[in-house]
Design a protein around this motif. Structure first.
Motif, PDB file in Angstrom:
ATOM      1  N   LYS A   1      13.534  36.480  11.984  1.00  0.00           N
ATOM      2  CA  LYS A   1      12.081  36.384  11.817  1.00  0.00           C
ATOM      3  C   LYS A   1      11.376  36.574  13.153  1.00  0.00           C
ATOM      4  O   LYS A   1      11.735  35.970  14.153  1.00  0.00           O
ATOM      5  CB  LYS A   1      11.726  35.020  11.223  1.00  0.00           C
ATOM      6  N   THR A   2      10.341  37.419  13.152  1.00  0.00           N
ATOM      7  CA  THR A   2       9.527  37.619  14.351  1.00  0.00           C
ATOM      8  C   THR A   2       8.112  37.081  14.180  1.00  0.00           C
ATOM      9  O   THR A   2       7.457  36.739  15.164  1.00  0.00           O
ATOM     10  CB  THR A   2       9.462  39.111  14.713  1.00  0.00           C
ATOM     11  N   SER A   3       7.609  37.027  12.964  1.00  0.00           N
ATOM     12  CA  SER A   3       6.294  36.440  12.691  1.00  0.00           C
ATOM     13  C   SER A   3       6.207  36.124  11.206  1.00  0.00           C
ATOM     14  O   SER A   3       7.035  36.588  10.413  1.00  0.00           O
ATOM     15  CB  SER A   3       5.158  37.397  13.093  1.00  0.00           C
ATOM     16  N   GLY A   4       5.202  35.322  10.829  1.00  0.00           N
ATOM     17  CA  GLY A   4       5.063  34.961   9.428  1.00  0.00           C
ATOM     18  C   GLY A   4       3.670  34.478   9.096  1.00  0.00           C
ATOM     19  O   GLY A   4       2.906  34.098   9.990  1.00  0.00           O
ATOM     20  N   GLN A   5       3.343  34.511   7.803  1.00  0.00           N
ATOM     21  CA  GLN A   5       2.058  34.001   7.341  1.00  0.00           C
ATOM     22  C   GLN A   5       2.211  33.378   5.963  1.00  0.00           C
ATOM     23  O   GLN A   5       3.114  33.735   5.195  1.00  0.00           O
ATOM     24  CB  GLN A   5       1.005  35.114   7.293  1.00  0.00           C
ATOM     25  N   GLU A   6       1.341  32.432   5.682  1.00  0.00           N
ATOM     26  CA  GLU A   6       1.332  31.773   4.384  1.00  0.00           C
ATOM     27  C   GLU A   6       0.469  32.566   3.422  1.00  0.00           C
ATOM     28  O   GLU A   6      -0.665  32.932   3.741  1.00  0.00           O
ATOM     29  CB  GLU A   6       0.788  30.352   4.528  1.00  0.00           C
ATOM     30  N   LEU A   7       1.003  32.862   2.243  1.00  0.00           N
ATOM     31  CA  LEU A   7       0.256  33.604   1.232  1.00  0.00           C
ATOM     32  C   LEU A   7      -0.389  32.688   0.200  1.00  0.00           C
ATOM     33  O   LEU A   7      -1.500  32.943  -0.264  1.00  0.00           O
ATOM     34  CB  LEU A   7       1.189  34.583   0.506  1.00  0.00           C
ATOM     35  N   PHE A   8       0.329  31.623  -0.164  1.00  0.00           N
ATOM     36  CA  PHE A   8      -0.145  30.749  -1.237  1.00  0.00           C
ATOM     37  C   PHE A   8       0.571  29.427  -1.142  1.00  0.00           C
ATOM     38  O   PHE A   8       1.771  29.371  -0.859  1.00  0.00           O
ATOM     39  CB  PHE A   8       0.137  31.398  -2.606  1.00  0.00           C
ATOM     40  N   LYS A   9      -0.150  28.350  -1.402  1.00  0.00           N
ATOM     41  CA  LYS A   9       0.469  27.035  -1.493  1.00  0.00           C
ATOM     42  C   LYS A   9      -0.143  26.287  -2.662  1.00  0.00           C
ATOM     43  O   LYS A   9      -1.319  25.928  -2.643  1.00  0.00           O
ATOM     44  CB  LYS A   9       0.291  26.238  -0.197  1.00  0.00           C
ATOM     45  N   GLY A  10       0.665  26.079  -3.698  1.00  0.00           N
ATOM     46  CA  GLY A  10       0.201  25.383  -4.884  1.00  0.00           C
ATOM     47  C   GLY A  10       0.894  24.044  -5.035  1.00  0.00           C
ATOM     48  O   GLY A  10       1.561  23.549  -4.123  1.00  0.00           O
ATOM     49  N   HIS A  11       0.752  23.464  -6.225  1.00  0.00           N
ATOM     50  CA  HIS A  11       1.373  22.166  -6.491  1.00  0.00           C
ATOM     51  C   HIS A  11       2.888  22.267  -6.504  1.00  0.00           C
ATOM     52  O   HIS A  11       3.589  21.334  -6.100  1.00  0.00           O
ATOM     53  CB  HIS A  11       0.866  21.637  -7.831  1.00  0.00           C
ATOM     54  N   PHE A  12       3.407  23.430  -6.941  1.00  0.00           N
ATOM     55  CA  PHE A  12       4.839  23.582  -7.137  1.00  0.00           C
ATOM     56  C   PHE A  12       5.456  24.613  -6.196  1.00  0.00           C
ATOM     57  O   PHE A  12       6.539  24.407  -5.654  1.00  0.00           O
ATOM     58  CB  PHE A  12       5.083  23.984  -8.597  1.00  0.00           C
ATOM     59  N   LEU A  13       4.767  25.734  -5.971  1.00  0.00           N
ATOM     60  CA  LEU A  13       5.341  26.836  -5.215  1.00  0.00           C
ATOM     61  C   LEU A  13       4.584  27.104  -3.922  1.00  0.00           C
ATOM     62  O   LEU A  13       3.387  26.846  -3.826  1.00  0.00           O
ATOM     63  CB  LEU A  13       5.362  28.115  -6.065  1.00  0.00           C
ATOM     64  N   HIS A  14       5.322  27.650  -2.958  1.00  0.00           N
ATOM     65  CA  HIS A  14       4.783  27.947  -1.632  1.00  0.00           C
ATOM     66  C   HIS A  14       5.276  29.347  -1.257  1.00  0.00           C
ATOM     67  O   HIS A  14       6.482  29.556  -1.087  1.00  0.00           O
ATOM     68  CB  HIS A  14       5.280  26.888  -0.640  1.00  0.00           C
ATOM     69  N   ALA A  15       4.365  30.312  -1.156  1.00  0.00           N
ATOM     70  CA  ALA A  15       4.747  31.706  -0.907  1.00  0.00           C
ATOM     71  C   ALA A  15       4.444  32.102   0.532  1.00  0.00           C
ATOM     72  O   ALA A  15       3.359  31.816   1.061  1.00  0.00           O
ATOM     73  CB  ALA A  15       4.020  32.636  -1.866  1.00  0.00           C
ATOM     74  N   LEU A  16       5.400  32.769   1.157  1.00  0.00           N
ATOM     75  CA  LEU A  16       5.286  33.196   2.543  1.00  0.00           C
ATOM     76  C   LEU A  16       5.577  34.689   2.672  1.00  0.00           C
ATOM     77  O   LEU A  16       6.260  35.280   1.829  1.00  0.00           O
ATOM     78  CB  LEU A  16       6.272  32.417   3.433  1.00  0.00           C
ATOM     79  N   ARG A  17       5.044  35.289   3.751  1.00  0.00           N
ATOM     80  CA  ARG A  17       5.371  36.668   4.103  1.00  0.00           C
ATOM     81  C   ARG A  17       5.788  36.696   5.564  1.00  0.00           C
ATOM     82  O   ARG A  17       5.012  36.341   6.452  1.00  0.00           O
ATOM     83  CB  ARG A  17       4.189  37.601   3.883  1.00  0.00           C
ATOM     84  N   ASP A  18       7.043  37.089   5.826  1.00  0.00           N
ATOM     85  CA  ASP A  18       7.572  37.152   7.190  1.00  0.00           C
ATOM     86  C   ASP A  18       7.839  38.596   7.583  1.00  0.00           C
ATOM     87  O   ASP A  18       8.213  39.434   6.745  1.00  0.00           O
ATOM     88  CB  ASP A  18       8.883  36.372   7.303  1.00  0.00           C
ATOM     89  N   THR A  19       7.654  38.867   8.864  1.00  0.00           N
ATOM     90  CA  THR A  19       8.133  40.115   9.451  1.00  0.00           C
ATOM     91  C   THR A  19       9.460  39.808  10.136  1.00  0.00           C
ATOM     92  O   THR A  19       9.574  38.816  10.863  1.00  0.00           O
ATOM     93  CB  THR A  19       7.132  40.676  10.466  1.00  0.00           C
ATOM     94  N   VAL A  20      10.468  40.636   9.876  1.00  0.00           N
ATOM     95  CA  VAL A  20      11.796  40.387  10.423  1.00  0.00           C
ATOM     96  C   VAL A  20      12.302  41.608  11.191  1.00  0.00           C
ATOM     97  O   VAL A  20      11.902  42.741  10.920  1.00  0.00           O
ATOM     98  CB  VAL A  20      12.811  40.036   9.305  1.00  0.00           C
ATOM     99  N   GLN A  21      13.151  41.324  12.144  1.00  0.00           N
ATOM    100  CA  GLN A  21      13.856  42.393  12.842  1.00  0.00           C
ATOM    101  C   GLN A  21      15.188  42.638  12.152  1.00  0.00           C
ATOM    102  O   GLN A  21      15.961  41.708  11.931  1.00  0.00           O
ATOM    103  CB  GLN A  21      14.090  42.027  14.309  1.00  0.00           C
ATOM    104  N   LEU A  22      15.453  43.885  11.823  1.00  0.00           N
ATOM    105  CA  LEU A  22      16.673  44.247  11.117  1.00  0.00           C
ATOM    106  C   LEU A  22      17.842  44.398  12.082  1.00  0.00           C
ATOM    107  O   LEU A  22      17.634  44.522  13.301  1.00  0.00           O
ATOM    108  CB  LEU A  22      16.451  45.560  10.355  1.00  0.00           C
ATOM    109  N   PRO A  23      19.060  44.395  11.586  1.00  0.00           N
ATOM    110  CA  PRO A  23      20.231  44.519  12.465  1.00  0.00           C
ATOM    111  C   PRO A  23      20.223  45.774  13.328  1.00  0.00           C
ATOM    112  O   PRO A  23      20.777  45.774  14.428  1.00  0.00           O
ATOM    113  CB  PRO A  23      21.403  44.537  11.476  1.00  0.00           C
ATOM    114  N   ASP A  24      19.569  46.869  12.861  1.00  0.00           N
ATOM    115  CA  ASP A  24      19.529  48.102  13.653  1.00  0.00           C
ATOM    116  C   ASP A  24      18.333  48.173  14.584  1.00  0.00           C
ATOM    117  O   ASP A  24      18.083  49.199  15.220  1.00  0.00           O
ATOM    118  CB  ASP A  24      19.536  49.330  12.734  1.00  0.00           C
ATOM    119  N   GLY A  25      17.555  47.053  14.680  1.00  0.00           N
ATOM    120  CA  GLY A  25      16.400  47.003  15.561  1.00  0.00           C
ATOM    121  C   GLY A  25      15.088  47.348  14.902  1.00  0.00           C
ATOM    122  O   GLY A  25      14.024  47.150  15.489  1.00  0.00           O
ATOM    123  N   GLY A  26      15.120  47.849  13.684  1.00  0.00           N
ATOM    124  CA  GLY A  26      13.895  48.146  12.957  1.00  0.00           C
ATOM    125  C   GLY A  26      13.228  46.889  12.432  1.00  0.00           C
ATOM    126  O   GLY A  26      13.721  45.766  12.639  1.00  0.00           O
TER     127      GLY A  26
END
Length: 207
Positions: A12-37
């Motif tokens: 993980k290189t960065s992240g943001q919260e998309l939604f937080k409800g009573h039951f579920l919590h949704a996130l969006r992360d940017t990740v670095q892949l094994p090949d550097g992408g």
């Protein structure tokens, strides 16, 4: 994770919260892949859950299973399932299993065994489900949550396996429970049974 797995790991290189409800919590992360992408990963944070495989002995000593029928809104179907429910904050798996079995079915078990854990939706959720077996069942009163409607019934292991093969049972956790059940009853897999309030791992026997 073994050393050879490091070439597959995303970081993980960065992240943001998309939604937080009573039951579920949704996130969006940017990740670095094994090949550097880079790539984006959207996923749901889940508190975890338990599923119970309740073993009931009929008047002739044969094994029957306690199952449920419940309407699941996201798929718009009444599903056949083993009793299950999510963990409360700070709750152990065994305590949750005891609570859910009692609340949903009315049964209290004299012996418990933790079979293992499953991850039902690894592509988009952190959810894990502990699989517990229960036996020496005694029936009391159900304590359903407000707005919870389900039917409790019993079936033989053979009937459940037939329904799985026919596609009448499609719930992932129940299919996994059926696999565990089949191997436990055949003697291929063993369980470490304990009393309801005993520490995990106390006592050992197989059904």
């Amino acid at each position: 994770m073994g050393a050879s797995d490091t070439r597959l790991v995303e970081t993980k290189t960065s992240g943001q919260e998309l939604f937080k409800g009573h039951f579920l919590h949704a996130l969006r992360d940017t990740v670095q892949l094994p090949d550097g992408g880079q790539a984006v990963r959207e996923y749901v944070v889940h508190p975890g859950a338990v599923m119970v495989v309740p073993l009931l002995q009929d008047a002739h000593g044969a094994t029957r299973l306690v199952l449920e029928r419940q309407f699941r809104y996201p798929v718009g179907q009444v599903m056949i399932e083993f009793p299950a429910g999510k963990l409360d904050p700070g709750e152990s798996g065994l305590a949750c299993a005891q609570r859910e079995l009692r609340e949903e079915t009315g049964y209290v078990a004299g012996q418990w065994a933790r079979a293992g854990v499953l991850h039902p939706c690894i592509a988009y959720s952190t959810e894990f489900i502990e699989v517990w077996f229960a036996r020496d069942l005694h029936l009391g009163e159900r304590q359903l949550d407000p707005g919870e409607f389900l039917e409790v019934f019993t079936a033989t292991p053979q009937e459940l396996l037939l329904w799985c093969g026919q596609g009448k049972v499609t719930d992932a956790k129940t299919l996994t429970g059926a696999l565990w059940l089949q191997n436990v009853l055949s003697g291929s897999w063993s369980l470490d049974w304990q009393g309801p309030l005993a520490p995990a791992g106390a006592g050992a026997s197989t059904p």
